[in-house]
Write a protein that holds these residues in place. Structure first.
Motif, PDB file in Angstrom:
ATOM      1  N   ALA A   1       0.836  -1.206   0.000  1.00 39.26           N
ATOM      2  CA  ALA A   1       0.000   0.000   0.000  1.00 39.26           C
ATOM      3  C   ALA A   1       0.868   1.252   0.000  1.00 39.26           C
ATOM      4  CB  ALA A   1      -0.935  -0.010   1.208  1.00 39.26           C
ATOM      5  N   VAL A   2       1.904   1.274   0.825  1.00 35.80           N
ATOM      6  CA  VAL A   2       2.811   2.420   0.876  1.00 35.80           C
ATOM      7  C   VAL A   2       3.522   2.584  -0.463  1.00 35.80           C
ATOM      8  CG1 VAL A   2       4.945   3.295   1.901  1.00 35.80           C
ATOM      9  CG2 VAL A   2       3.135   2.383   3.367  1.00 35.80           C
ATOM     10  N   ASN A   3       4.002   1.486  -1.019  1.00 33.05           N
ATOM     11  CA  ASN A   3       4.755   1.551  -2.282  1.00 33.05           C
ATOM     12  C   ASN A   3       3.910   2.060  -3.442  1.00 33.05           C
ATOM     13  OD1 ASN A   3       7.146   0.730  -1.121  1.00 33.05           O
ATOM     14  ND2 ASN A   3       6.745  -1.432  -1.504  1.00 33.05           N
ATOM     15  N   ARG A   4       2.606   1.766  -3.437  1.00 37.32           N
ATOM     16  CA  ARG A   4       1.740   2.282  -4.511  1.00 37.32           C
ATOM     17  C   ARG A   4       1.676   3.805  -4.470  1.00 37.32           C
ATOM     18  NH1 ARG A   4      -3.925  -0.427  -4.216  1.00 37.32           N
ATOM     19  NH2 ARG A   4      -3.698   0.613  -2.240  1.00 37.32           N
ATOM     20  N   VAL A   5       1.550   4.380  -3.275  1.00 34.03           N
ATOM     21  CA  VAL A   5       1.496   5.838  -3.149  1.00 34.03           C
ATOM     22  C   VAL A   5       2.849   6.450  -3.486  1.00 34.03           C
ATOM     23  CG1 VAL A   5       1.071   7.779  -1.591  1.00 34.03           C
ATOM     24  CG2 VAL A   5      -0.320   5.729  -1.420  1.00 34.03           C
ATOM     25  N   VAL A   6       3.929   5.849  -2.996  1.00 26.94           N
ATOM     26  CA  VAL A   6       5.272   6.365  -3.259  1.00 26.94           C
ATOM     27  C   VAL A   6       5.564   6.360  -4.757  1.00 26.94           C
ATOM     28  CG1 VAL A   6       7.735   5.883  -2.956  1.00 26.94           C
ATOM     29  CG2 VAL A   6       6.188   5.818  -0.988  1.00 26.94           C
ATOM     30  N   LYS A   7       5.236   5.278  -5.429  1.00 31.81           N
ATOM     31  CA  LYS A   7       5.450   5.196  -6.886  1.00 31.81           C
ATOM     32  C   LYS A   7       4.670   6.290  -7.611  1.00 31.81           C
ATOM     33  CE  LYS A   7       5.041   1.993 -10.743  1.00 31.81           C
ATOM     34  NZ  LYS A   7       4.628   0.664 -11.174  1.00 31.81           N
ATOM     35  N   PHE A   8       3.433   6.504  -7.187  1.00 35.38           N
ATOM     36  CA  PHE A   8       2.592   7.540  -7.777  1.00 35.38           C
ATOM     37  C   PHE A   8       3.214   8.924  -7.585  1.00 35.38           C
ATOM     38  CE2 PHE A   8      -0.881  10.625  -7.188  1.00 35.38           C
ATOM     39  CZ  PHE A   8      -1.504  10.530  -8.426  1.00 35.38           C
ATOM     40  N   LEU A   9       3.671   9.222  -6.365  1.00 32.78           N
ATOM     41  CA  LEU A   9       4.266  10.530  -6.088  1.00 32.78           C
ATOM     42  C   LEU A   9       5.598  10.718  -6.816  1.00 32.78           C
ATOM     43  CD1 LEU A   9       3.418  10.869  -2.302  1.00 32.78           C
ATOM     44  CD2 LEU A   9       2.396  12.136  -4.205  1.00 32.78           C
TER      45      LEU A   9
END
Length: 109
Positions: free
Chosen positions: A86-94
């Motif tokens: 879940a964290v990695n999905r947001v980080v990748k997006f940002l």
């Protein structure tokens, strides 16, 4: 950069919570703080996962902290990596928007 719109768009297209996303804004003369919280149930882990994104925006910088919690099931608290995912999905997006990533020890990744 309108980080509030960017994160609103991400949360609306990447969470399935019936309750939506909780957003709290604190606006001061030289900074703005936004807290986004979403909770979703995941069938594969038979548990609820909470994703929290905290944004501090000043006149010349934006800091984002991404935290996931919950997501554990069973006696041993096994999460199948769902919190990190879940964290990695947001980080990748940002990162696609040009954000840099700094790990908890302060190292630029």
């Amino acid at each position: 950069m309108d980080i509030e719109k960017i994160l609103n768009d991400w949360f609306s297209s990447n969470t399935v919570s019936d309750d939506g996303v909780f957003i709290k804004k604190i606006i001061e003369p030289k900074r703005k703080i936004m807290i986004f919280i979403a909770e979703d149930y995941y069938f594969r882990i038979n548990s609820t996962l909470t994703l929290t994104v905290i944004v501090e925006q000043t006149i010349d910088q934006i800091f984002v902290e991404v935290v996931s919690s919950g997501g554990k099931s069973g006696l041993l608290g096994y999460s199948s990596g769902s919190e990190d995912s879940a964290v990695n999905r947001v980080v990748k997006f940002l990162k696609a928007y040009g954000f840099s990533v700094i790990d908890p020890e302060g190292t630029l990744l």
